[in-house]
Design a protein around this motif. Structure first.
Motif: not given
Length: 67
Positions: A13-26
């Motif tokens: 689940q942690a990996l699934k959550d990770l790939v959903r993060e918005d990279l534009d905010l980083q």
């Protein structure tokens, strides 16, 4: 420590959550750090695959009789 009443985290689940993060905010620095961490995790997964493959080969050799 996890309480008895708390549900166990779902594997992966942690990996699934990770790939959903918005990279534009980083920031660029955050993205570079993320890439480094992900490359480390890929190396760890590849090492686990290699270890499991070696164990499998050893088990196959043990139970395969050529005589």
């Amino acid at each position: 420590m996890m309480e008895e009443n708390e549900p166990r985290p779902v594997r992966g689940q942690a990996l699934k959550d990770l790939v959903r993060e918005d990279l534009d905010l980083q920031s660029v620095e955050e993205l570079a750090e993320r890439i480094g961490l992900l490359k480390g995790e890929i190396s760890r997964a590849e090492a686990a695959i290699q270890a499991k493959s070696s164990q499998r080969s050893a088990a196959d050799a043990l139970f395969t009789f050529k005589g």
